[in-house]
Design an enzyme around this catalytic site. Sequence first.
Site, PDB file in Angstrom:
ATOM      1  N   TYR A  14       0.799  -1.225   0.000  1.00  0.00           N
ATOM      2  CA  TYR A  14       0.000   0.000   0.000  1.00  0.00           C
ATOM      3  C   TYR A  14       0.833   1.277   0.000  1.00  0.00           C
ATOM      4  CZ  TYR A  14      -3.648  -3.289   1.324  1.00  0.00           C
ATOM      5  OH  TYR A  14      -4.517  -4.343   1.355  1.00  0.00           O
ATOM      6  N   HIS A  19      -4.538   6.223  -0.581  1.00  0.00           N
ATOM      7  CA  HIS A  19      -4.988   6.196   0.810  1.00  0.00           C
ATOM      8  C   HIS A  19      -3.834   6.382   1.797  1.00  0.00           C
ATOM      9  CE1 HIS A  19      -8.880   5.875   2.509  1.00  0.00           C
ATOM     10  NE2 HIS A  19      -8.959   4.584   2.722  1.00  0.00           N
ATOM     11  N   TYR A  60      -5.272  -1.426   9.703  1.00  0.00           N
ATOM     12  CA  TYR A  60      -5.796  -0.912   8.446  1.00  0.00           C
ATOM     13  C   TYR A  60      -6.560   0.387   8.701  1.00  0.00           C
ATOM     14  CZ  TYR A  60      -4.078  -4.960   6.079  1.00  0.00           C
ATOM     15  OH  TYR A  60      -3.237  -5.901   5.561  1.00  0.00           O
ATOM     16  N   ASN A  62      -9.449   1.650   8.384  1.00  0.00           N
ATOM     17  CA  ASN A  62     -10.749   1.720   9.054  1.00  0.00           C
ATOM     18  C   ASN A  62     -10.669   1.539  10.565  1.00  0.00           C
ATOM     19  OD1 ASN A  62     -11.536   1.922   6.426  1.00  0.00           O
ATOM     20  ND2 ASN A  62     -12.650  -0.005   6.367  1.00  0.00           N
ATOM     21  N   ASN A 108     -13.427   6.566   6.090  1.00  0.00           N
ATOM     22  CA  ASN A 108     -13.605   5.638   7.203  1.00  0.00           C
ATOM     23  C   ASN A 108     -12.515   5.731   8.260  1.00  0.00           C
ATOM     24  OD1 ASN A 108     -16.068   4.608   6.336  1.00  0.00           O
ATOM     25  ND2 ASN A 108     -15.075   3.138   4.980  1.00  0.00           N
TER      26      ASN A 108
END
Length: 187
Positions: A14, A19, A60, A62, A108
């Site tokens: 990632y 994000h 993560y 969220n 989120n």
Amino acid sequence: MKLIVGLGNPGDKYKFTRHNVGFLVIDLICQKLKITLDKEKTHGSYAKFEDFIIAKPNTYMNLSGNFVLELANFFKIAPDDILVIHDEKDFELGKSAIKIGGSGGSHNGVLDVINKLNTQNFKRLKIGIGQNQEMALKDYVLQRFSLEEFSVLEPVLNQAADVCIQYSFNDIHYLMNKYNQKKKNGN
């Protein structure tokens, strides 16, 4: 004591995704200050530098609020002394702004921080990633930046890192005035 937390997802998979701009800013802060996130808590890693904490969750996106709450409780940091760095789909790529409070919108990670802190009363540094109407948002935010996009974003990330460092010893309203106005003028 102030807390600066970059939001993102853990792991190399990632690293350069939309994000993860919060993580990228934290990496730049560490590089500029010549420090590493060498301390661990249950939900992430952090470094203490002078009178502020720089941190990245290891959860993560969220679940980001778990680590923010963990550090806020451990160091007895009030929500209004917390700055959260995150991507903002409603800003075009390269636009950024400092904001105090407000809802988390559809983000989120920010919503989880609000939920865990039980308040919206913390600062945010929003970094624009734009939108792609032809792609589902969950896929878009996990997509890596192209080289062309990253060349637009890189100076914004550097400036964001500088603003975060200045946050440790400046009033947020002064920074908002300086940073948000500078961005409006394109300077």
